[in-house]
Design an enzyme around this catalytic site. Sequence first.
Site, PDB file in Angstrom:
ATOM      1  N   GLU A 277       4.500 -12.134 -26.450  1.00 51.33           N
ATOM      2  CA  GLU A 277       3.171 -11.520 -26.360  1.00 51.33           C
ATOM      3  C   GLU A 277       3.148 -10.088 -26.890  1.00 51.33           C
ATOM      4  O   GLU A 277       2.107  -9.585 -27.295  1.00 51.33           O
ATOM      5  CB  GLU A 277       2.674 -11.470 -24.907  1.00 51.33           C
ATOM      6  CG  GLU A 277       2.409 -12.801 -24.269  1.00 51.33           C
ATOM      7  CD  GLU A 277       3.628 -13.353 -23.554  1.00 51.33           C
ATOM      8  OE1 GLU A 277       4.772 -12.926 -23.868  1.00 51.33           O
ATOM      9  OE2 GLU A 277       3.445 -14.210 -22.681  1.00 51.33           O
TER      10      GLU A 277
ATOM     11  N   GLY B 234       6.783   3.348 -17.105  1.00 51.82           N
ATOM     12  CA  GLY B 234       5.504   4.043 -16.960  1.00 51.82           C
ATOM     13  C   GLY B 234       5.695   5.369 -16.222  1.00 51.82           C
ATOM     14  O   GLY B 234       5.088   6.384 -16.598  1.00 51.82           O
TER      15      GLY B 234
ATOM     16  N   CYS C  87     -13.536  -0.009   2.338  1.00 49.94           N
ATOM     17  CA  CYS C  87     -14.254  -1.132   1.749  1.00 49.94           C
ATOM     18  C   CYS C  87     -14.293  -2.323   2.718  1.00 49.94           C
ATOM     19  O   CYS C  87     -15.090  -2.301   3.650  1.00 49.94           O
ATOM     20  CB  CYS C  87     -13.665  -1.482   0.384  1.00 49.94           C
ATOM     21  SG  CYS C  87     -14.868  -2.340  -0.628  1.00 49.94           S
TER      22      CYS C  87
ATOM     23  N   HIS D 203     -13.767   3.317  -2.324  1.00 53.16           N
ATOM     24  CA  HIS D 203     -12.300   3.404  -2.250  1.00 53.16           C
ATOM     25  C   HIS D 203     -11.849   4.834  -2.576  1.00 53.16           C
ATOM     26  O   HIS D 203     -11.589   5.131  -3.746  1.00 53.16           O
ATOM     27  CB  HIS D 203     -11.671   2.463  -3.281  1.00 53.16           C
ATOM     28  CG  HIS D 203     -11.855   1.022  -2.989  1.00 53.16           C
ATOM     29  ND1 HIS D 203     -10.973   0.302  -2.224  1.00 53.16           N
ATOM     30  CD2 HIS D 203     -12.817   0.148  -3.370  1.00 53.16           C
ATOM     31  CE1 HIS D 203     -11.378  -0.962  -2.149  1.00 53.16           C
ATOM     32  NE2 HIS D 203     -12.491  -1.078  -2.843  1.00 53.16           N
TER      33      HIS D 203
ATOM     34  N   LYS E 295      27.610   0.132 -18.257  1.00 53.00           N
ATOM     35  CA  LYS E 295      27.682  -0.776 -19.399  1.00 53.00           C
ATOM     36  C   LYS E 295      26.522  -0.550 -20.374  1.00 53.00           C
ATOM     37  O   LYS E 295      25.356  -0.507 -19.973  1.00 53.00           O
ATOM     38  CB  LYS E 295      27.661  -2.239 -18.921  1.00 53.00           C
ATOM     39  CG  LYS E 295      28.755  -2.592 -17.942  1.00 53.00           C
ATOM     40  CD  LYS E 295      30.149  -2.300 -18.470  1.00 53.00           C
ATOM     41  CE  LYS E 295      30.635  -3.326 -19.483  1.00 53.00           C
ATOM     42  NZ  LYS E 295      32.032  -2.973 -19.920  1.00 53.00           N
TER      43      LYS E 295
ATOM     44  N   GLU F 132      -9.121   6.077  -2.237  1.00 52.33           N
ATOM     45  CA  GLU F 132      -7.716   6.106  -2.686  1.00 52.33           C
ATOM     46  C   GLU F 132      -7.572   6.201  -4.202  1.00 52.33           C
ATOM     47  O   GLU F 132      -6.509   6.582  -4.689  1.00 52.33           O
ATOM     48  CB  GLU F 132      -6.954   4.880  -2.154  1.00 52.33           C
ATOM     49  CG  GLU F 132      -7.355   3.524  -2.710  1.00 52.33           C
ATOM     50  CD  GLU F 132      -8.450   2.820  -1.910  1.00 52.33           C
ATOM     51  OE1 GLU F 132      -9.260   3.515  -1.254  1.00 52.33           O
ATOM     52  OE2 GLU F 132      -8.514   1.578  -1.949  1.00 52.33           O
TER      53      GLU F 132
HETATM   54  N1  GLN Z   1     -14.765  -8.388  -0.260  1.00 51.87           N
HETATM   55  C1  GLN Z   1     -15.627  -7.286   0.033  1.00 51.87           C
HETATM   56  C2  GLN Z   1     -16.792  -7.198  -0.947  1.00 51.87           C
HETATM   57  O1  GLN Z   1     -16.790  -7.771  -1.984  1.00 51.87           O
HETATM   58  C3  GLN Z   1     -14.832  -5.996   0.031  1.00 51.87           C
HETATM   59  C4  GLN Z   1     -14.255  -5.665  -1.293  1.00 51.87           C
HETATM   60  C5  GLN Z   1     -13.127  -4.668  -1.224  1.00 51.87           C
HETATM   61  O2  GLN Z   1     -12.571  -4.428  -0.173  1.00 51.87           O
HETATM   62  N2  GLN Z   1     -12.759  -4.111  -2.363  1.00 51.87           N
HETATM   63  O3  GLN Z   1     -17.762  -6.539  -0.684  1.00 51.87           O
END
Ligand code: GLN
Length: 548
Positions: free
Chosen positions: A161, A31, A391, A515, A198, A517
């Site tokens: 698969e 990838g 989160c 998130h 190899k 990230e």
């Molecule tokens: N478990 C928590 C929720 O559902 C946080 C989820 C997470 O960190 N992605 O709200």
Amino acid sequence: MPREPETAYDETLGNKFIFVTGGVMSGLGKGITAASTGRLLANAGFDVTAVKIDPYLNVDAGTMNPFQHGEVYVLKDGGEVDLDLGNYERFLDVDMTSDHNVTTGKVYREVIEKERAGDYLGRTVQVIPHITDDIKRRIREVAEGSDVCLVEVGGTVGDIEGMPYLEALRQFAHEQDEEDILFVHVTLVPYSKNGEQKTKPTQHSVKELRSIGLQPDVLVGRCDDPLDSKTREKIALFCDVPTDAVFSNPDVEDIYRVPLVVEDEGLDEYVMSELDLAGRALPETERENDWRETVTREKDGAVSVAIVGKYGLEDAYISVHESLKHAGLEERVEVQRQWIHSEDLADGASGQLDGVGGVVVPGGFGSRGTEGKIEAIRYCRENGVPFLGLCLGFQMAVVEAARNLLGLEGAHSAELEPDTPAPVIDLLPEQKEKDDMGGTMRLGAHVTEIEAGTLAHELYDSSSCTERHRHRYEVNPEYIDDLEDAGVVFSGTSGNRMEILERPDHPYFLGTQYHPEFRSRPTRASPPFVGFVQAVVEQADLGDELTV
Ligand code: GLN
């Protein structure tokens, strides 16, 4: 990245496809090889997209355990996909949708639903043609509007698969003009005990490919070192490709340097010439150079941060890991990441966290290790250590404040302690009627309104941000006033949902219900991560001054 209009998707060009398969064993980084080639094609002015095929039976990665399978990556449309899609988004700097991740679960579900609806008019429904047709349709639909579409088949050639996919690609190539398709096979070239490269495993995997009617056009050998010329010649002879179609992809210390290796090897130029694209590529002097400039930047120093999580596996938090790297590239500092098992912190964070420049508490599910996360957050809040909560990390910062500042004993998230007397984090109202686990969370991109004059506003330099979500629980509105009295500022909201929290009395204390990230890129680091790394650097500098 703005593209020159004359090099944007060109309808007369039609779609070009690069099919990438893997030989010998999985985990070779095919990838990354594919995404790196894509990056170079994008630098040359082409619109590049990608499809990742995962031959497993899961419909999507949403129900998969990160400990076994690595992070579940979230797309803007809410698709919960394989972490490889994250690499494609980071390398190509494009936003994808769930259609870019084809799984056996998705394909069969569609075909079986059509069969139940009577769409096949009484015919026998079979792998060939019905499953293979659906696979081809999916690839064509994703490729539409792009110049080049990379299609990576997960797993290794020979896996049961994977068979329908390889057959679909064979048919696809048969239906298309020859210069529109390129088969790239990424394989392992191991060393023998006496230090010889190899080629036999490569020969066998190509034999396997040829037995199902696929002849690779390009072979990429993964090896500790570059392939020597004898090895290349041998692979060329036995796999029936020209010697200049055999490329090395030696190990490098950082995946972001793979595009530089691919460029030095000339794989991008070879691909462009085989796909008849060379004449339309931007001249070398006009090609996008941001990537090289960013990943080769000199660093001025190093800082150390701790990621406090429950899965002691780097792949489980790969996007967090990469986002810290991106922020480090922007700030010109090496961000050394240390993994700390939250379970080890339950009895107190000092000791383990002493000397750490900053702490990230990432997302997660389930109660294991939560007490350690709460301890880590308390330690950061009380000691002025930069903190970034993502989160579940954001939710635990609310629990920490409720317990230790509001004195709400036993305060918790209802997810983790259903009988808590103070459910400061509770189920989203719309989640209360849902039974299914797959694809039912609050998912994907949502807009957050950001209050002026806050840290979040300064970071994003905007009064709103659009970030990706994946959660079922949220801050319980009943506790917001009390939390604010305790110094928590909810600086970002979405309707009546709390999205960002911060503490103005702290050098850097920020939590996000979303998130960030998933939108961070090497050349465009995510603002909360940049702010965090900046704060870690500043605190480290202050520390240095104090010790002088
Ligand atoms: N478990 C928590 C929720 O559902 C946080 C989820 C997470 O960190 N992605 O709200």
